[in-house]
Design an enzyme around this catalytic site. Structure first.
Site, PDB file in Angstrom:
ATOM      1  N   VAL A  11      36.605  39.329  31.511  1.00  0.00           N
ATOM      2  CA  VAL A  11      35.236  39.590  31.060  1.00  0.00           C
ATOM      3  C   VAL A  11      34.486  38.287  30.792  1.00  0.00           C
ATOM      4  CG1 VAL A  11      33.878  40.585  29.178  1.00  0.00           C
ATOM      5  CG2 VAL A  11      35.713  41.886  30.218  1.00  0.00           C
ATOM      6  N   ASP A  30      37.873  28.432  25.675  1.00  0.00           N
ATOM      7  CA  ASP A  30      39.118  29.192  25.531  1.00  0.00           C
ATOM      8  C   ASP A  30      40.115  28.342  24.764  1.00  0.00           C
ATOM      9  OD1 ASP A  30      40.153  31.865  27.387  1.00  0.00           O
ATOM     10  OD2 ASP A  30      41.675  30.740  26.265  1.00  0.00           O
ATOM     11  N   GLU A 154      30.957  45.682  27.691  1.00  0.00           N
ATOM     12  CA  GLU A 154      30.992  45.417  29.132  1.00  0.00           C
ATOM     13  C   GLU A 154      31.604  46.608  29.873  1.00  0.00           C
ATOM     14  OE1 GLU A 154      29.659  42.979  31.027  1.00  0.00           O
ATOM     15  OE2 GLU A 154      30.365  44.391  32.519  1.00  0.00           O
ATOM     16  N   LEU A 156      32.304  46.387  33.416  1.00  0.00           N
ATOM     17  CA  LEU A 156      32.798  46.006  34.750  1.00  0.00           C
ATOM     18  C   LEU A 156      34.195  46.539  35.003  1.00  0.00           C
ATOM     19  CD1 LEU A 156      35.083  43.566  34.446  1.00  0.00           C
ATOM     20  CD2 LEU A 156      33.085  42.197  33.986  1.00  0.00           C
ATOM     21  N   ILE A 256      38.124  61.335  40.238  1.00  0.00           N
ATOM     22  CA  ILE A 256      38.928  62.561  40.202  1.00  0.00           C
ATOM     23  C   ILE A 256      40.078  62.459  41.206  1.00  0.00           C
ATOM     24  CG2 ILE A 256      37.115  64.059  39.272  1.00  0.00           C
ATOM     25  CD1 ILE A 256      36.695  65.117  42.161  1.00  0.00           C
ATOM     26  N   TYR A 257      40.481  61.209  41.499  1.00  0.00           N
ATOM     27  CA  TYR A 257      41.646  61.033  42.376  1.00  0.00           C
ATOM     28  C   TYR A 257      42.922  61.197  41.552  1.00  0.00           C
ATOM     29  CZ  TYR A 257      38.604  59.256  46.017  1.00  0.00           C
ATOM     30  OH  TYR A 257      37.624  59.154  46.967  1.00  0.00           O
ATOM     31  N   CYS A 266      42.660  48.541  29.952  1.00  0.00           N
ATOM     32  CA  CYS A 266      41.647  49.188  29.115  1.00  0.00           C
ATOM     33  C   CYS A 266      41.819  50.680  28.857  1.00  0.00           C
ATOM     34  CB  CYS A 266      40.279  48.874  29.668  1.00  0.00           C
ATOM     35  SG  CYS A 266      39.933  47.120  29.438  1.00  0.00           S
ATOM     36  N   LYS A 269      44.680  51.502  26.345  1.00  0.00           N
ATOM     37  CA  LYS A 269      44.458  51.017  24.973  1.00  0.00           C
ATOM     38  C   LYS A 269      43.204  51.630  24.344  1.00  0.00           C
ATOM     39  CE  LYS A 269      41.923  46.653  25.484  1.00  0.00           C
ATOM     40  NZ  LYS A 269      40.623  47.112  25.059  1.00  0.00           N
TER      41      LYS A 269
HETATM   42  N1  LIG Z   1      39.457  43.522  31.833  1.00  0.00           N
HETATM   43  C1  LIG Z   1      38.429  44.318  32.019  1.00  0.00           C
HETATM   44  O1  LIG Z   1      38.198  44.819  33.120  1.00  0.00           O
HETATM   45  C2  LIG Z   1      37.497  44.660  30.902  1.00  0.00           C
HETATM   46  C3  LIG Z   1      37.781  44.291  29.599  1.00  0.00           C
HETATM   47  N2  LIG Z   1      36.929  44.639  28.573  1.00  0.00           N
HETATM   48  C4  LIG Z   1      37.212  44.214  27.213  1.00  0.00           C
HETATM   49  O2  LIG Z   1      36.882  42.823  27.102  1.00  0.00           O
HETATM   50  C5  LIG Z   1      37.779  42.160  26.226  1.00  0.00           C
HETATM   51  C6  LIG Z   1      38.441  41.001  26.941  1.00  0.00           C
HETATM   52  O3  LIG Z   1      39.241  41.529  27.980  1.00  0.00           O
HETATM   53  P1  LIG Z   1      39.849  40.595  29.135  1.00  0.00           P
HETATM   54  O4  LIG Z   1      38.794  39.677  29.636  1.00  0.00           O
HETATM   55  O5  LIG Z   1      40.521  41.505  30.080  1.00  0.00           O
HETATM   56  O6  LIG Z   1      40.909  39.765  28.285  1.00  0.00           O
HETATM   57  P2  LIG Z   1      41.910  38.618  28.752  1.00  0.00           P
HETATM   58  O7  LIG Z   1      43.146  38.829  27.998  1.00  0.00           O
HETATM   59  O8  LIG Z   1      41.915  38.516  30.238  1.00  0.00           O
HETATM   60  O9  LIG Z   1      41.197  37.280  28.214  1.00  0.00           O
HETATM   61  C7  LIG Z   1      40.997  36.993  26.869  1.00  0.00           C
HETATM   62  C8  LIG Z   1      40.889  35.474  26.729  1.00  0.00           C
HETATM   63  O10 LIG Z   1      40.507  35.162  25.388  1.00  0.00           O
HETATM   64  C9  LIG Z   1      41.141  33.934  25.040  1.00  0.00           C
HETATM   65  N3  LIG Z   1      41.108  33.756  23.580  1.00  0.00           N
HETATM   66  C10 LIG Z   1      41.892  34.304  22.630  1.00  0.00           C
HETATM   67  N4  LIG Z   1      41.528  33.851  21.400  1.00  0.00           N
HETATM   68  C11 LIG Z   1      40.489  33.011  21.594  1.00  0.00           C
HETATM   69  C12 LIG Z   1      39.670  32.239  20.726  1.00  0.00           C
HETATM   70  N5  LIG Z   1      39.852  32.242  19.392  1.00  0.00           N
HETATM   71  N6  LIG Z   1      38.706  31.480  21.265  1.00  0.00           N
HETATM   72  C13 LIG Z   1      38.502  31.463  22.598  1.00  0.00           C
HETATM   73  N7  LIG Z   1      39.244  32.157  23.479  1.00  0.00           N
HETATM   74  C14 LIG Z   1      40.217  32.926  22.971  1.00  0.00           C
HETATM   75  C15 LIG Z   1      42.530  34.088  25.636  1.00  0.00           C
HETATM   76  O11 LIG Z   1      43.180  32.831  25.753  1.00  0.00           O
HETATM   77  C16 LIG Z   1      42.196  34.720  26.990  1.00  0.00           C
HETATM   78  O12 LIG Z   1      41.984  33.733  27.981  1.00  0.00           O
HETATM   79  C17 LIG Z   1      38.729  43.245  25.717  1.00  0.00           C
HETATM   80  O13 LIG Z   1      38.224  43.768  24.517  1.00  0.00           O
HETATM   81  C18 LIG Z   1      38.659  44.310  26.801  1.00  0.00           C
HETATM   82  O14 LIG Z   1      38.936  45.595  26.316  1.00  0.00           O
HETATM   83  C19 LIG Z   1      35.768  45.315  28.798  1.00  0.00           C
HETATM   84  C20 LIG Z   1      35.429  45.686  30.083  1.00  0.00           C
HETATM   85  C21 LIG Z   1      36.257  45.381  31.225  1.00  0.00           C
HETATM   86  O1  LIG Z   2      36.847  48.751  29.856  1.00  0.00           O
HETATM   87  C1  LIG Z   2      37.361  48.336  30.870  1.00  0.00           C
HETATM   88  O2  LIG Z   2      38.173  47.442  30.907  1.00  0.00           O
HETATM   89  C2  LIG Z   2      37.033  48.921  32.200  1.00  0.00           C
HETATM   90  O3  LIG Z   2      38.000  49.974  32.451  1.00  0.00           O
HETATM   91  C3  LIG Z   2      37.861  50.594  33.717  1.00  0.00           C
HETATM   92  O4  LIG Z   2      38.031  49.632  34.767  1.00  0.00           O
HETATM   93  P1  LIG Z   2      39.471  49.152  35.299  1.00  0.00           P
HETATM   94  O5  LIG Z   2      40.510  49.420  34.269  1.00  0.00           O
HETATM   95  O6  LIG Z   2      39.271  47.765  35.777  1.00  0.00           O
HETATM   96  O7  LIG Z   2      39.805  50.019  36.577  1.00  0.00           O
HETATM   97  P2  LIG Z   2      39.444  51.484  37.121  1.00  0.00           P
HETATM   98  O8  LIG Z   2      38.927  51.360  38.489  1.00  0.00           O
HETATM   99  O9  LIG Z   2      38.629  52.239  36.169  1.00  0.00           O
HETATM  100  O10 LIG Z   2      40.898  52.136  37.216  1.00  0.00           O
HETATM  101  C4  LIG Z   2      41.686  52.342  36.062  1.00  0.00           C
HETATM  102  C5  LIG Z   2      42.932  53.114  36.413  1.00  0.00           C
HETATM  103  O11 LIG Z   2      42.600  54.456  36.741  1.00  0.00           O
HETATM  104  C6  LIG Z   2      43.210  54.827  37.964  1.00  0.00           C
HETATM  105  N1  LIG Z   2      42.340  55.823  38.641  1.00  0.00           N
HETATM  106  C7  LIG Z   2      41.021  55.576  38.820  1.00  0.00           C
HETATM  107  C8  LIG Z   2      40.203  56.517  39.418  1.00  0.00           C
HETATM  108  C9  LIG Z   2      40.742  57.742  39.836  1.00  0.00           C
HETATM  109  O12 LIG Z   2      40.060  58.636  40.383  1.00  0.00           O
HETATM  110  N2  LIG Z   2      42.072  57.957  39.646  1.00  0.00           N
HETATM  111  C10 LIG Z   2      42.887  57.029  39.053  1.00  0.00           C
HETATM  112  O13 LIG Z   2      44.105  57.281  38.886  1.00  0.00           O
HETATM  113  C11 LIG Z   2      43.353  53.529  38.735  1.00  0.00           C
HETATM  114  O14 LIG Z   2      44.377  53.632  39.695  1.00  0.00           O
HETATM  115  C12 LIG Z   2      43.697  52.570  37.629  1.00  0.00           C
HETATM  116  O15 LIG Z   2      45.080  52.590  37.354  1.00  0.00           O
HETATM  117  C13 LIG Z   2      36.457  51.187  33.845  1.00  0.00           C
HETATM  118  O16 LIG Z   2      36.296  51.766  35.147  1.00  0.00           O
HETATM  119  C14 LIG Z   2      35.384  50.123  33.619  1.00  0.00           C
HETATM  120  O17 LIG Z   2      34.084  50.709  33.659  1.00  0.00           O
HETATM  121  C15 LIG Z   2      35.624  49.479  32.248  1.00  0.00           C
HETATM  122  O18 LIG Z   2      34.683  48.436  32.021  1.00  0.00           O
END
Ligand SMILES: NC(=O)C1=CN([C@@H]2O[C@H](COP(=O)(O)OP(=O)(O)OC[C@H]3O[C@@H](n4cnc5c(N)ncnc54)[C@H](O)[C@@H]3O)[C@@H](O)[C@H]2O)C=CC1
Ligand SMILES: O=C(O)[C@H]1O[C@H](OP(=O)(O)OP(=O)(O)OC[C@H]2O[C@@H](n3ccc(=O)[nH]c3=O)[C@H](O)[C@@H]2O)[C@H](O)[C@@H](O)[C@@H]1O
Length: 447
Positions: A11, A30, A154, A156, A256-257, A266, A269
């Protein structure tokens, strides 16, 4: 505008790179020195399509910088984004220690007005805790400096993160006052050219919107997995059912797959965290608990099918596994269904020959000394000497394989598909049996 982003994970890095891409000046901070060193060399620590060129381009243009220096980072931006991890605690609640550590650092080092923007996924009420953490540090040094806390979750998806950020369906901004609202309107103005995408609301509603959206998507998937499991017992094909249902615009074709369970950092959790929050407020979120329970069980379905096929005796068997990441176009293995499958196979005495287009390094990192795991350079190599083939992730290159080659390479003529990629007849022509998810009688292996 000058922006600081704490956390350079999926993110934080995508947010930083995309905001720089539209002309803002961004400093990404970071605590992971190795990550920052690599980013400064132009090496992207994650596989995310389209991210590398925009990081390179904006770094070269001087709009994107990386640091581990918290003082420099706090000083840099008027807008301070928190984009650090919020992992599940043992009880399922969201662990806020990283978020609050950043908030504390901001309070400790800020010298002028800041907007603290929570982009991490956090439970309702976290903005109040962030405000307290900043205020606490300001009080410690008797500093009277104004600040605001905003929620800007977010949405994404991994694998499509850059596209999702650049062309968002919506941008949710939760704020309780005018000053930060104007600043965030300006920040996101470039994303509104086609139509207004920013939806302003109060902070608590914004925080809840994020969890509710993820929980809704997870619910759709668990619902379909439940219907798929029923279809296996009733002699129906979930793929027909899915198309029939999706054609109703009120239901829609997205999410709905059926499959071998949702993974990723995500959905698992966030569903747990929302259910936990509900319990905190004396409300039993029965639907959310069921969504989670159905998904946990679904991750075992592939193993059960393989085990049943071999009469419960998997000792000495070798399984070719295609797909390790939790979904295509990412190397992320967090909560991946492949992990549950592999660990169960190993426990049953089987070994795994695995291939994934991007997640091999990550798998090696997670299972460094696993004797039952052989990582193979190609999907064809994974088949050599294996007893059967199992598919866990629907990477494009698995969609139309050479079935004759598969049939010739594996000892038992059988393919187990956790993503419903094929048609039984296509495999049948090559003498292969096909066990997928929810596709008619005998798919569960119980008949
Ligand atoms: N991964 C995803 O697709 C999405 C994640 N989110 C949410 O966004 C948040 C971040 O997720 P990710 O980017 O996947 O996490 P990530 O685990 O990939 O990255 C988190 C980063 O924060 C750094 N960090 C930890 N403590 C820190 C500090 N005190 N100062 C600066 N950096 C520090 C870590 O070293 C790491 O690089 C979570 O709450 C997640 O639920 C939301 C939407 C999409
Ligand atoms: O909060 C988050 O981190 C993000 O979580 C998901 O994104 P992501 O986890 O990257 O991936 P998805 O494409 O949503 O897939 C999640 C899981 O669901 C499964 N899935 C998805 C769609 C489906 O129809 N069936 C299914 O089994 C995928 O295989 C995968 O294991 C959401 O789609 C994002 O909008 C959100 O920002």
């Amino acid at each position: 505008m000058r922006i600081t982003i704490f956390g350079t994970g999926y993110v934080g890095l995508v947010t930083g790179a995309c905001l720089a891409e539209v002309g803002h000046h961004v400093m990404c901070m970071d605590v992971d020195q190795a990550k920052i060193d690599r980013l400064r060399e132009g090496i992207i620590p994650i596989y995310e399509p389209g991210l590398e060129p925009i990081v390179a381009h904006n770094t070269a243009a001087g709009r994107l910088q990386f640091t581990t220096d918290v003082v420099e980072a706090v000083d840099y931006g008027e807008l301070q984004f928190i984009a650090v991890g919020t992992p599940s605690d043992e009880d399922g609640s969201a662990d806020l220690k990283y978020v609050l550590a950043v908030a504390g650092s901001i309070g400790e080092h800020m010298n002028d007005y800041k907007v603290v923007i929570d982009k991490s996924t956090v439970p309702v009420g976290t903005a109040d805790k962030v405000r307290e953490a900043v205020r606490g540090k300001l009080l410690e040094r008797s500093a009277d400096i104004d600040f605001d806390v905003v929620s800007n979750p977010e949405f994404l998806k991994e694998g499509a993160a850059v596209d999702d950020f650049m062309k968002p369906d919506r941008i949710i901004v939760g704020t309780d006052s005018d000053r930060p609202q104007e600043l965030l309107r300006e920040l996101y103005y470039p994303f509104n050219r086609n139509h207004e995408r920013v939806i302003f609301m109060d902070v608590r509603s914004a925080e809840l919107t994020k969890y509710a959206a993820n929980a809704m998507l997870a619910t759709k998937i668990s619902f379909m997995n439940e219907v798929a499991n029923l279809a296996e017992r009733l002699g129906a094909d979930i793929e027909h059912v899915r198309r029939g249902m999706g054609s109703d615009p009120r239901i829609g074709y997205h999410f709905i797959y059926p499959g071998c369970g949702y993974g990723g950092s995500c959905f698992p959790k966030d569903v747990k965290a929302l259910a936990w929050t509900a319990r905190e407020y004396d409300y039993e979120a029965r639907l959310l608990d069921a969504v989670e329970a159905v998904n946990s069980a679904q991750k075992h379905v592939l193993f059960d099918k393989v085990s049943h096929y071999y009469g419960g005796d998997l000792a000495g068997k070798t399984v070719a596994l295609w797909g390790l990441s939790f979904k295509p176009k990412t190397d992320d293995m967090r909560e991946a269904p492949s992990r549950v499958l592999m660990e169960k196979l190993w426990a049953a005495g089987a070994s795994v020959q695995a291939f994934d287009p991007e997640a091999m390094e990550e798998t090696q990192r997670i299972y460094p000394d696993q004797p039952g795991l052989q990582l193979c350079g190609t999907k064809e190599q994974a088949l050599k000497g294996a007893d059967c083939l199992v598919i866990c992730t629907e990477w494009k290159e698995f969609r139309s394989p050479d079935f004759a080659q598969i049939a010739a390479a594996i000892r038992s003529p059988v393919v187990f598909d956790g993503r419903n990629l094929y048609d039984e007849k296509m495999l049948g022509r090559h003498g292969l049996s096909y066990y997928a998810i929810g596709r008619g009688l005998n798919q569960f292996g119980t008949r």
